[in-house]
Scaffold this motif. Structure first.
Motif, PDB file in Angstrom:
ATOM      1  N   ARG A  26       0.706  -0.947   0.163  1.00 31.68           N
ATOM      2  CA  ARG A  26       0.039  -0.169   0.236  1.00 31.68           C
ATOM      3  C   ARG A  26       0.907   1.262  -0.061  1.00 31.68           C
ATOM      4  NH1 ARG A  26      -0.826  -3.692   2.726  1.00 31.68           N
ATOM      5  NH2 ARG A  26      -2.312  -5.053   2.462  1.00 31.68           N
ATOM      6  N   ILE A  27       0.601   2.153  -0.876  1.00 30.19           N
ATOM      7  CA  ILE A  27       1.343   3.379  -0.606  1.00 30.19           C
ATOM      8  C   ILE A  27       0.396   4.493  -0.250  1.00 30.19           C
ATOM      9  CG2 ILE A  27       0.414   4.120  -3.206  1.00 30.19           C
ATOM     10  CD1 ILE A  27       3.540   4.920  -2.778  1.00 30.19           C
ATOM     11  N   VAL A  28       1.077   5.173   0.748  1.00 28.20           N
ATOM     12  CA  VAL A  28       0.481   5.995   1.587  1.00 28.20           C
ATOM     13  C   VAL A  28       1.023   7.583   1.115  1.00 28.20           C
ATOM     14  CG1 VAL A  28      -0.013   6.765   4.028  1.00 28.20           C
ATOM     15  CG2 VAL A  28       0.537   4.430   3.489  1.00 28.20           C
ATOM     16  N   HIS A  29       0.182   8.431   0.703  1.00 28.00           N
ATOM     17  CA  HIS A  29       0.372   9.598   0.410  1.00 28.00           C
ATOM     18  C   HIS A  29      -0.544  10.550   0.743  1.00 28.00           C
ATOM     19  CE1 HIS A  29      -2.141   9.682  -3.382  1.00 28.00           C
ATOM     20  NE2 HIS A  29      -2.210   8.492  -3.146  1.00 28.00           N
ATOM     21  N   THR A  30      -0.403  11.805   0.339  1.00 29.95           N
ATOM     22  CA  THR A  30      -1.375  12.986   0.477  1.00 29.95           C
ATOM     23  C   THR A  30      -2.148  13.048  -0.944  1.00 29.95           C
ATOM     24  OG1 THR A  30      -0.002  13.907   2.199  1.00 29.95           O
ATOM     25  CG2 THR A  30      -1.800  15.280   1.422  1.00 29.95           C
ATOM     26  N   ARG A  31      -3.383  13.285  -0.608  1.00 34.95           N
ATOM     27  CA  ARG A  31      -4.348  13.624  -1.884  1.00 34.95           C
ATOM     28  C   ARG A  31      -5.255  14.584  -1.500  1.00 34.95           C
ATOM     29  NH1 ARG A  31      -9.364  11.050  -4.058  1.00 34.95           N
ATOM     30  NH2 ARG A  31      -9.136  11.509  -6.349  1.00 34.95           N
ATOM     31  N   VAL A  68       7.682  12.919  -0.208  1.00 28.51           N
ATOM     32  CA  VAL A  68       7.979  11.892   0.821  1.00 28.51           C
ATOM     33  C   VAL A  68       6.618  11.013   1.018  1.00 28.51           C
ATOM     34  CG1 VAL A  68       8.674  11.233   3.090  1.00 28.51           C
ATOM     35  CG2 VAL A  68       9.833  12.985   1.681  1.00 28.51           C
ATOM     36  N   VAL A  69       6.675   9.868   0.634  1.00 30.93           N
ATOM     37  CA  VAL A  69       5.772   8.795   0.926  1.00 30.93           C
ATOM     38  C   VAL A  69       6.061   7.699   2.001  1.00 30.93           C
ATOM     39  CG1 VAL A  69       4.631   9.529  -1.314  1.00 30.93           C
ATOM     40  CG2 VAL A  69       6.247   7.343  -1.083  1.00 30.93           C
ATOM     41  N   ALA A  70       5.014   6.753   2.265  1.00 30.69           N
ATOM     42  CA  ALA A  70       5.252   5.507   2.974  1.00 30.69           C
ATOM     43  C   ALA A  70       4.674   4.560   1.809  1.00 30.69           C
ATOM     44  CB  ALA A  70       4.435   5.790   4.207  1.00 30.69           C
ATOM     45  N   PHE A  71       5.329   3.430   2.242  1.00 34.07           N
ATOM     46  CA  PHE A  71       4.950   2.303   1.595  1.00 34.07           C
ATOM     47  C   PHE A  71       4.826   1.144   2.428  1.00 34.07           C
ATOM     48  CE2 PHE A  71       5.551  -1.910  -0.545  1.00 34.07           C
ATOM     49  CZ  PHE A  71       4.657  -1.813  -1.545  1.00 34.07           C
ATOM     50  N   GLU A  72       3.630   0.458   2.556  1.00 43.01           N
ATOM     51  CA  GLU A  72       3.281  -0.495   3.814  1.00 43.01           C
ATOM     52  C   GLU A  72       3.286  -1.886   2.998  1.00 43.01           C
ATOM     53  OE1 GLU A  72       1.346  -3.193   6.561  1.00 43.01           O
ATOM     54  OE2 GLU A  72       0.671  -2.265   4.519  1.00 43.01           O
TER      55      GLU A  72
END
Length: 135
Positions: A26-31, A68-72
């Motif tokens: 899962r990619i976690v970003h700002t939208r 900058v993103v997070a990937f889980e």
């Protein structure tokens, strides 16, 4: 991580080994100024960077390029009450170098949905954390 929560902290090597064994994360970003989470298939590069292959015109590419993103990714066995979770945090950039792009066409992840004008997004593994619960 969170101490005394019943989980075992994983080192970077364990985290990357576990990530290499699962096809979806899962990619976690700002939208639109809100957190967004999107399941994606992925691959790992030799240095542990997370690689995504998607359409150059996708909303995701425009949302994360240069951010900058997070990937889980994780794996859970509910019956045994065991599993693990790994998070990679770092800058996401579209691969621009033609030689690197060609290498990734040959060696990188395959998109599950054929799309025109594919690009690769690289997430640098600046921070790699993980935890495991053994039932």
């Amino acid at each position: 991580m969170y101490s005394h929560d019943g989980f075992r902290e994983l080192d970077r090597g364990e985290c990357l080994r576990l990530l290499a064994g699962v096809p979806v994360g899962r990619i976690v970003h700002t939208r639109h100024a809100l957190p967004a989470v999107l399941p994606v298939n992925f691959g790992l590069d030799g240095d542990g960077a997370v690689l995504l292959r998607t359409s150059a015109a996708s909303e995701l590419v425009h949302a994360i390029d240069g951010s900058v993103v997070a990937f889980e990714a994780d794996e859970v066995d509910a019956d045994r009450r065991s599993g693990w979770s790994v998070v990679v945090t770092g800058a996401a950039t579209v691969v621009q170098d033609p030689a690197e792009h060609e290498r990734l066409v040959r060696e990188g992840p395959r998109s599950w949905v054929p799309v025109p004008q594919e690009v690769f997004v690289r997430i640098e593994p600046d921070l790699v954390t993980g935890r495991e619960l053994t039932g």
